[in-house]
Design a protein around this motif. Structure first.
Motif, PDB file in Angstrom:
ATOM      1  N   TRP A 687      84.215  32.632 -13.241  1.00 49.41           N
ATOM      2  CA  TRP A 687      85.243  33.553 -12.721  1.00 49.41           C
ATOM      3  C   TRP A 687      86.593  32.861 -12.639  1.00 49.41           C
ATOM      4  O   TRP A 687      87.624  33.401 -13.041  1.00 49.41           O
ATOM      5  N   TRP A 688      86.569  31.637 -12.128  1.00 48.35           N
ATOM      6  CA  TRP A 688      87.834  30.908 -11.941  1.00 48.35           C
ATOM      7  C   TRP A 688      88.499  30.643 -13.290  1.00 48.35           C
ATOM      8  O   TRP A 688      89.709  30.834 -13.442  1.00 48.35           O
ATOM      9  N   GLN A 689      87.703  30.211 -14.286  1.00 51.73           N
ATOM     10  CA  GLN A 689      88.283  29.919 -15.603  1.00 51.73           C
ATOM     11  C   GLN A 689      88.876  31.186 -16.227  1.00 51.73           C
ATOM     12  O   GLN A 689      89.970  31.157 -16.803  1.00 51.73           O
ATOM     13  N   THR A 690      88.148  32.287 -16.105  1.00 50.06           N
ATOM     14  CA  THR A 690      88.627  33.548 -16.678  1.00 50.06           C
ATOM     15  C   THR A 690      89.920  33.996 -16.003  1.00 50.06           C
ATOM     16  O   THR A 690      90.898  34.384 -16.661  1.00 50.06           O
ATOM     17  N   SER A 691      89.917  33.917 -14.691  1.00 45.00           N
ATOM     18  CA  SER A 691      91.108  34.360 -13.940  1.00 45.00           C
ATOM     19  C   SER A 691      92.283  33.429 -14.217  1.00 45.00           C
ATOM     20  O   SER A 691      93.438  33.878 -14.305  1.00 45.00           O
ATOM     21  N   ARG A 692      91.993  32.140 -14.374  1.00 42.95           N
ATOM     22  CA  ARG A 692      93.081  31.181 -14.642  1.00 42.95           C
ATOM     23  C   ARG A 692      93.771  31.511 -15.963  1.00 42.95           C
ATOM     24  O   ARG A 692      94.994  31.424 -16.062  1.00 42.95           O
ATOM     25  N   GLN A 693      92.989  31.912 -16.946  1.00 43.58           N
ATOM     26  CA  GLN A 693      93.592  32.276 -18.229  1.00 43.58           C
ATOM     27  C   GLN A 693      94.504  33.488 -18.068  1.00 43.58           C
ATOM     28  O   GLN A 693      95.561  33.573 -18.689  1.00 43.58           O
ATOM     29  N   ARG A 694      94.107  34.420 -17.231  1.00 40.56           N
ATOM     30  CA  ARG A 694      94.974  35.584 -16.969  1.00 40.56           C
ATOM     31  C   ARG A 694      96.290  35.159 -16.337  1.00 40.56           C
ATOM     32  O   ARG A 694      97.358  35.659 -16.670  1.00 40.56           O
ATOM     33  N   VAL A 695      96.167  34.219 -15.384  1.00 37.96           N
ATOM     34  CA  VAL A 695      97.387  33.747 -14.715  1.00 37.96           C
ATOM     35  C   VAL A 695      98.284  33.029 -15.712  1.00 37.96           C
ATOM     36  O   VAL A 695      99.501  33.264 -15.769  1.00 37.96           O
ATOM     37  N   LEU A 696      97.702  32.161 -16.531  1.00 36.80           N
ATOM     38  CA  LEU A 696      98.501  31.405 -17.510  1.00 36.80           C
ATOM     39  C   LEU A 696      99.210  32.331 -18.495  1.00 36.80           C
ATOM     40  O   LEU A 696     100.356  32.098 -18.885  1.00 36.80           O
ATOM     41  N   LYS A 697      98.499  33.389 -18.898  1.00 34.81           N
ATOM     42  CA  LYS A 697      99.096  34.341 -19.851  1.00 34.81           C
ATOM     43  C   LYS A 697      99.945  35.411 -19.160  1.00 34.81           C
ATOM     44  O   LYS A 697     100.517  36.276 -19.823  1.00 34.81           O
ATOM     45  N   LYS A 698      99.978  35.315 -17.845  1.00 36.38           N
ATOM     46  CA  LYS A 698     100.711  36.308 -17.042  1.00 36.38           C
ATOM     47  C   LYS A 698     100.224  37.723 -17.368  1.00 36.38           C
ATOM     48  O   LYS A 698     101.012  38.677 -17.498  1.00 36.38           O
ATOM     49  N   ASN A 699      98.935  37.803 -17.489  1.00 34.28           N
ATOM     50  CA  ASN A 699      98.310  39.079 -17.805  1.00 34.28           C
ATOM     51  C   ASN A 699      98.049  39.849 -16.513  1.00 34.28           C
ATOM     52  O   ASN A 699      96.914  40.015 -16.066  1.00 34.28           O
ATOM     53  N   MET A 700      99.127  40.282 -15.913  1.00 36.05           N
ATOM     54  CA  MET A 700      99.047  41.014 -14.647  1.00 36.05           C
ATOM     55  C   MET A 700     100.045  42.158 -14.665  1.00 36.05           C
ATOM     56  O   MET A 700     100.976  42.162 -15.470  1.00 36.05           O
ATOM     57  N   ASP A 701      99.847  43.083 -13.755  1.00 37.77           N
ATOM     58  CA  ASP A 701     100.824  44.160 -13.587  1.00 37.77           C
ATOM     59  C   ASP A 701     102.196  43.554 -13.274  1.00 37.77           C
ATOM     60  O   ASP A 701     102.292  42.603 -12.483  1.00 37.77           O
ATOM     61  N   PRO A 702     103.251  44.080 -13.873  1.00 32.63           N
ATOM     62  CA  PRO A 702     104.590  43.529 -13.591  1.00 32.63           C
ATOM     63  C   PRO A 702     104.941  43.495 -12.109  1.00 32.63           C
ATOM     64  O   PRO A 702     105.656  42.599 -11.650  1.00 32.63           O
ATOM     65  N   LEU A 703     104.436  44.473 -11.351  1.00 33.07           N
ATOM     66  CA  LEU A 703     104.711  44.461  -9.914  1.00 33.07           C
ATOM     67  C   LEU A 703     104.067  43.252  -9.239  1.00 33.07           C
ATOM     68  O   LEU A 703     104.631  42.665  -8.313  1.00 33.07           O
ATOM     69  N   LEU A 704     102.878  42.879  -9.706  1.00 28.74           N
ATOM     70  CA  LEU A 704     102.205  41.707  -9.133  1.00 28.74           C
ATOM     71  C   LEU A 704     102.948  40.422  -9.505  1.00 28.74           C
ATOM     72  O   LEU A 704     103.096  39.507  -8.677  1.00 28.74           O
TER      73      LEU A 704
END
Length: 734
Positions: A687-704
């Protein structure tokens, strides 16, 4: 040239109030004890006399508050008891507080210390019979509709105390809609502000003050009658205090009132040490502000933003509590910014309900606590607060201290005080502006917003409809009175099973409001009070318990109301399953997944506010089926919730007129649920590795992304912790 004679102060021993305040604070710093009282003895020398003394004072405050309720013409005062009284030392330190809105324990006194700091003693004058009024949160307070009536109490030629009444007003002149406009952006939109003004002398309100109110407010008569009720209550308490001084002596009064604060400080430390486990407790508050679709008066306000408010509570071994909100995001052009003093108001409410609930709560309850000053220009400490509207600090404040109750509950639980565990949540309703049933233009808001369930305890389900944090006395009130005051017909008040925070022990159940506008014209409506959550639920479940239900706000408009009446078709009167409520045959349903700013509402529209309750405790599939059967039998839940949430199979026995639990089917449901959970689960590392990749790619809602950026901009510590947790490179930025 004649030498000017130095004027004698009105404080103790001829000191000025400013000198008294400075001496008092210096002694606290030097000794750690209130007023330097290192060896309290006045109360201990004669405990019976001390008890009689304290309860005489407290009784005078409670009876004074009841006096105000009987004089006031406001349903907020008479039906919901949104008022409180407090007795303060000459320096503005709370000695005792009546029942009522405990948020003001410290804030009322902060107005007095502000007056002292601004040299009212010399420049304005403080005399027997003077009447001061205040409601400016920039000085001290929650929002402008909470109005403080402040009266000095003199004995002979010296000031010995202050008595203060706070009343929640239904109209302070705020720009529509309602008395607390949620879309207000600038200070002027809040309505009238009183900066500790002298509104009267010799126990009489000045005529020019009355004229100002008569010209400025739609509900001037209610506002002025509330002032008169507060003045009458203050006079009643003042005279009783003088009776007490005659009986006990002024020297005993001065010493004993200060020792009441010091004794409470010591008792509070003892409670913290006895009931909690020292350590660091953390949680985070999400704040949603969706203003892009809302009409505003200042364009920088017209945008959607999320704000993160981290909360850390350190319980120290010596019995102190330290709150830190480092990492809170930036302030904005809206009415939901908080002031540092406002934070003390939130803590005051909760600490009186969670720790100091024996009627002896006062400033001493708060002295073992520290709130670290939030970062300047965060949402908890805007440098431009004087320019901002301040009507809705409740939105973040209620959430902050609801979570604080949960973290404190965790500390209680670990120490074994499991029955003391609880938490709260914010809520919202509707407020209106327009022409009422009598043709009068004015703001309108009925009661009943606070009828949601409290969080589960460590030993049982939460209290149904009993979680309103501002004042535990608030209830539905007398609906016939509200229907006279507000052009609404109350279609129903039914316990809502889907509002619950599920868990081994569930939260209490909420009562949604469903009201039909009746004889109402040319009106607009908006949200009111806590404003709650629409898309991000706060983390208020404990030990695997779920957060409470999602807030649902509806506006219902019948296709042809007159035709329905003619055909005797049933009107909508209950929500049922909130997911299906939008599917109405004879009406259009507008669903708001954001805080309602300002919408046009019409006669015969239905306004619906369906608030979620607080959090549950423990895994729902560990719930005792017997508890669920009791809920089924009393209508607090249904078979769908039992099966899908608790994995309890139940059927209604028509012959026995009760629900029966199918133990075999329940066992199979729970085994299946556990297997399903295991099949969905992933190792934490994955889970941590997957979520970290999202953070690195800034794969989040622009509001977040903007939310995290805002917190990182203000706090190096928050930024570093974020990077450390996700193992991000030093040059990472959002």
């Amino acid at each position: 040239m004649a030498k000017r004679t130095k004027r004698k102060g009105i404080g103790d021993g001829g000191r000025t109030l400013k000198q008294m305040l400075e001496d008092n604070r210096r002694l606290l710093r030097e000794t750690g004890c209130y007023a330097g009282i290192t060896e309290p003895h006045v109360l201990r020398d004669d405990p019976v006399k001390a008890e009689l003394f304290q309860w005489r004072l407290l009784s005078s405050l409670i009876s004074g508050r009841q006096t105000a309720r009987m004089i006031s013409g406001s349903p907020y005062v008479r039906e919901m008891a949104e008022l409180c009284m407090g007795l303060y030392t000459p320096e503005g330190d709370n000695v005792l507080q009546s029942t009522g809105i405990q948020v003001h324990v410290r804030l009322m006194g902060d107005n007095v210390t502000w007056m002292i700091g601004n040299n009212y003693e010399e420049d304005v004058g403080i005399n027997e019979g003077d009447l001061f009024v205040a409601n400016d949160p920039v000085i001290a307070g929650v929002h402008s509709v909470d109005v403080y009536d402040i009266m000095p109490i003199f004995w002979e030629d010296g000031l010995v105390a202050w008595v203060i009444t706070v009343i929640h007003e239904m109209d302070c002149g705020g720009v529509s809609p309602g008395c607390m406009p949620v879309t207000a952006v600038e200070r002027g939109a809040d309505g009238l502000k009183f900066c500790c003004e002298k509104m009267g002398t010799d126990d009489k309100i000045r005529r020019d003050f009355e004229i100002k109110i008569e010209i400025s407010l739609d509900l001037a008569a209610h506002f002025l009658l509330d002032r008169k009720s507060a003045v009458a209550s203050n006079i009643r308490v003042r005279e009783e205090v003088k009776n007490i001084i005659r009986e006990y002596g002024v020297d005993y009064f001065k010493k004993a009132t200060r020792e009441l604060i010091e004794e409470e400080r010591r008792n509070q430390i003892a409670r913290i040490k006895q009931r909690t486990v020292p350590g660091r407790y953390r949680d985070v508050v999400p704040l949603e502000l969706y203003m892009a679709r809302v009409p505003v008066s200042w364009l920088p306000a017209k945008k959607d933003v999320l704000r993160l408010i981290p909360m850390q509570m350190d319980i120290l071994p010596e019995g102190r509590l330290v709150l830190d909100f480092d990492g809170a995001g930036e302030w904005g052009w809206h009415s939901m910014n908080v002031t540092p003093k406002g934070l003390w108001g939130g803590l005051s409410i909760c600490i009186v309900q969670a720790l100091s609930y024996d009627g002896r709560g006062n400033l001493g309850s708060l002295l073992p606590c520290e709130i670290k000053t939030p970062t300047v220009d965060s949402i908890l400490n805007p440098s431009q607060i004087k320019k901002l509207a301040t009507n809705y600090p409740w939105a973040p404040k209620l959430d902050i201290f609801s979570l604080w109750c949960g973290t404190l509950g965790t500390a209680f639980y670990m120490r074994g005080f499991r029955e003391e565990v609880f938490n709260c949540v914010s809520s919202s309703g509707w407020q209106l502006a327009g022409y009422d049933q009598f043709g009068n233009k004015r703001p309108m808001q009925a009661g009943g917003i606070g009828n949601f369930g409290g969080g589960a305890t460590g030993v049982g389900d939460g209290v149904d409809t009993g979680a309103w944090m501002a004042t535990p006395e608030t209830d539905l009130g007398n609906w016939e009175v509200w229907e006279l005051f507000v052009p609404q017909l109350f279609m129903s008040r039914i316990l809502e099973p889907y509002s619950v925070g599920y868990g081994r022990y569930r939260s209490g159940v909420a009562i949604p409001s469903m009201d039909m506008l009746h004889r109402f014209s040319e009106g607009i409506g908006s949200a009111a009070i806590g404003c709650g959550h629409d898309r991000i639920l706060p983390n208020i479940g404990l030990f695997g318990g779920y957060p409470g239900g999602k807030r649902n706000t509806f506006l219902v408009r019948y296709h042809n109301f007159e035709d329905m009446i003619a055909k005797r078709l049933p009107l909508i009167h209950e929500i049922g399953n909130p997911r299906e409520f939008k599917n109405q045959k004879y009406a259009d349903v507008i669903y708001f997944d954001y805080t309602v700013g300002a919408v046009e509402v019409r006669d015969k529209d239905l306004t619906v506010a369906d608030n979620g309750s607080a959090g549950g405790l423990g895994d729902p599939i560990e719930r005792d089926p017997a508890l669920q059967k009791a809920d089924l039998d009393t209508g607090l839940t249904n078979a769908e919730i039992s099966r899908n949430v608790y994995c309890i199979e139940a059927r209604y026995d028509e012959k026995a007129k009760e629900w029966k639990i199918d133990e075999g089917a329940t066992k199979k449901l729970r085994e299946a649920k556990r297997k399903e959970r295991l099949s969905r689960g992933v190792p934490v590392e994955v889970w941590w590795q997957t979520s970290r990749q999202r953070v690195l790619k800034k794969n989040m809602d622009p509001l977040l992304i903007e939310m995290y950026h805002s917190s990182m901009k203000l706090s190096q510590k928050f930024t570093q912790e974020f990077k450390d947790f996700w193992s991000l490179p030093d040059d990472f930025a959002l």
